[in-house]
Design an enzyme around this catalytic site. Structure first.
Site, PDB file in Angstrom:
ATOM      1  N   ASP A   1      49.367  45.394  -0.455  1.00 33.51           N
ATOM      2  CA  ASP A   1      48.545  46.604  -0.388  1.00 33.51           C
ATOM      3  C   ASP A   1      47.149  46.260  -0.880  1.00 33.51           C
ATOM      4  O   ASP A   1      46.867  46.286  -2.078  1.00 33.51           O
ATOM      5  CB  ASP A   1      49.154  47.726  -1.225  1.00 33.51           C
ATOM      6  CG  ASP A   1      48.414  49.055  -1.053  1.00 33.51           C
ATOM      7  OD1 ASP A   1      47.263  49.029  -0.557  1.00 33.51           O
ATOM      8  OD2 ASP A   1      48.974  50.093  -1.409  1.00 33.51           O
TER       9      ASP A   1
ATOM     10  N   HIS B   1      42.172  50.103  -5.449  1.00 32.44           N
ATOM     11  CA  HIS B   1      42.883  49.538  -6.593  1.00 32.44           C
ATOM     12  C   HIS B   1      42.179  48.328  -7.221  1.00 32.44           C
ATOM     13  O   HIS B   1      42.690  47.767  -8.193  1.00 32.44           O
ATOM     14  CB  HIS B   1      44.301  49.145  -6.175  1.00 32.44           C
ATOM     15  CG  HIS B   1      45.070  50.273  -5.565  1.00 32.44           C
ATOM     16  ND1 HIS B   1      45.409  51.401  -6.265  1.00 32.44           N
ATOM     17  CD2 HIS B   1      45.528  50.445  -4.292  1.00 32.44           C
ATOM     18  CE1 HIS B   1      46.065  52.226  -5.466  1.00 32.44           C
ATOM     19  NE2 HIS B   1      46.143  51.678  -4.269  1.00 32.44           N
TER      20      HIS B   1
ATOM     21  N   ILE C   1      42.375  52.546  -9.743  1.00 30.66           N
ATOM     22  CA  ILE C   1      43.649  53.099 -10.203  1.00 30.66           C
ATOM     23  C   ILE C   1      44.799  52.161  -9.844  1.00 30.66           C
ATOM     24  O   ILE C   1      44.683  51.315  -8.952  1.00 30.66           O
ATOM     25  CB  ILE C   1      43.901  54.498  -9.613  1.00 30.66           C
ATOM     26  CG1 ILE C   1      44.057  54.418  -8.079  1.00 30.66           C
ATOM     27  CG2 ILE C   1      42.782  55.449  -9.998  1.00 30.66           C
ATOM     28  CD1 ILE C   1      44.435  55.747  -7.432  1.00 30.66           C
TER      29      ILE C   1
ATOM     30  N   GLY D   1      50.508  53.546  -6.814  1.00 30.56           N
ATOM     31  CA  GLY D   1      51.634  54.409  -7.149  1.00 30.56           C
ATOM     32  C   GLY D   1      52.951  53.660  -7.093  1.00 30.56           C
ATOM     33  O   GLY D   1      53.837  53.863  -7.938  1.00 30.56           O
TER      34      GLY D   1
END
Length: 291
Positions: free
Chosen positions: A189, A194, A209, A212
């Site tokens: 990903d 990120h 961040i 998830g």
């Protein structure tokens, strides 16, 4: 129209061959913080070839292990901008032990579409089978696409249930590393949200961040170690909804309630006064219930 339910729900699955090896599994475990104590046998079973454990949540990254570009949301009848997408929830059902070295046929399809008015919910299921046709796992991902609702579909189910109205049976604390997202992005990903401070700022965040699915894997590992006595092979399914962001370096606090062969859980961020991270969590074990 970016979303055409008639085409999306009638389309045959997209089939691809996937493969992984022990190094991929070890990288996944390391990206979840395994090996923090490099002389602890419990850590080394995740982080070295001497172990045999494979966390069930490895299944969610197996199809994207060697991706080097940001992911796309592109399926028959569904073509939406990644910038409109929020990962709503993730579920994994494990049908057979996941080997450390393996190959599988992965069949992916849009399983459902929900119309929330201002947004669409896209449900994408992937089924993986071994070379002899043995089912290995089924993953189900729900994505919210902002601005893509209004196509006249069913609104779908409501939000996650509230946790039980009693004190949790377990409380598990899981630290994350400042570089956690940089490790995790190597699993496929590469969304710059990120890792790129400018992209994160443009999205309204003070800094990049955590993925998830990284929080999702961290909590699964914590429950396996702290509640199931390290028995990753006992996990039959694992599900959670993503209800808030986590910044690398923060600590996850997971409250756990026993319910027969299920563990119900909710995860918050300790440093931000219990800001939500995961909700509606459920881990189902093989018969007999948790230890």
């Amino acid at each position: 129209m970016p979303i055409d339910p008639t085409i999306a729900l009638a389309a045959p699955p997209t089939v691809e061959q996937i493969a992984w090896d022990t190094a991929d599994v070890l990288l996944y475990h390391l990206a979840l913080g395994a090996g923090g104590d490099p002389v602890d046998p419990g850590e080394l079973r995740y982080a070295t070839e001497s172990g045999s454990v494979v966390l069930p949540t490895f299944a969610v990254v197996a199809p994207t292990l060697r991706a080097t570009r940001p992911p796309r949301v592109s399926y028959p009848g569904v073509e939406v901008d990644l910038r409109t997408i929020l990962h709503g929830s993730q579920r994994i059902d494990v049908h057979a032990p996941i080997p450390r070295d393996g190959k599988a046929t992965a069949s992916t399809r849009v399983a459902d579409l929900y119309d929330k008015g201002s947004a669409a919910v896209i449900v994408v299921d992937t089924e993986a089978k071994s070379a002899d046709g043995t089912p290995l796992w089924t993953s189900s991902m729900r994505m919210f696409s902002r601005g893509e609702g209004g196509f006249g579909g069913d609104r779908g189910p409501s939000g996650p249930p509230d946790p039980p109205a009693r004190e949790p049976d377990h409380t598990v604390f899981t630290p994350t590393l400042p570089q956690q997202a940089l490790w995790y992005r190597l699993l496929g990903d590469r969304n710059p949200l990120h890792c790129d401070p400018e992209v994160a700022k443009a999205a309204g965040f003070p800094r990049p961040i955590l993925h998830g699915l990284c929080s999702y894997g961290l909590v699964c590992r914590a429950l396996v170690d702290e509640v199931l006595g390290g028995r990753a092979q006992d996990v039959r399914s694992f599900e959670a909804r993503f209800t808030g962001v986590v910044f690398p370096g923060e600590t996850l606090r997971t409250s756990v309630w026993r319910a027969g062969d299920r563990l119900l859980f909710a995860t918050t961020v300790e440093e931000r006064d219990g800001a939500p991270a995961l909700a509606g969590g459920e881990l189902v074990t093989a018969g007999g219930g948790p230890a």
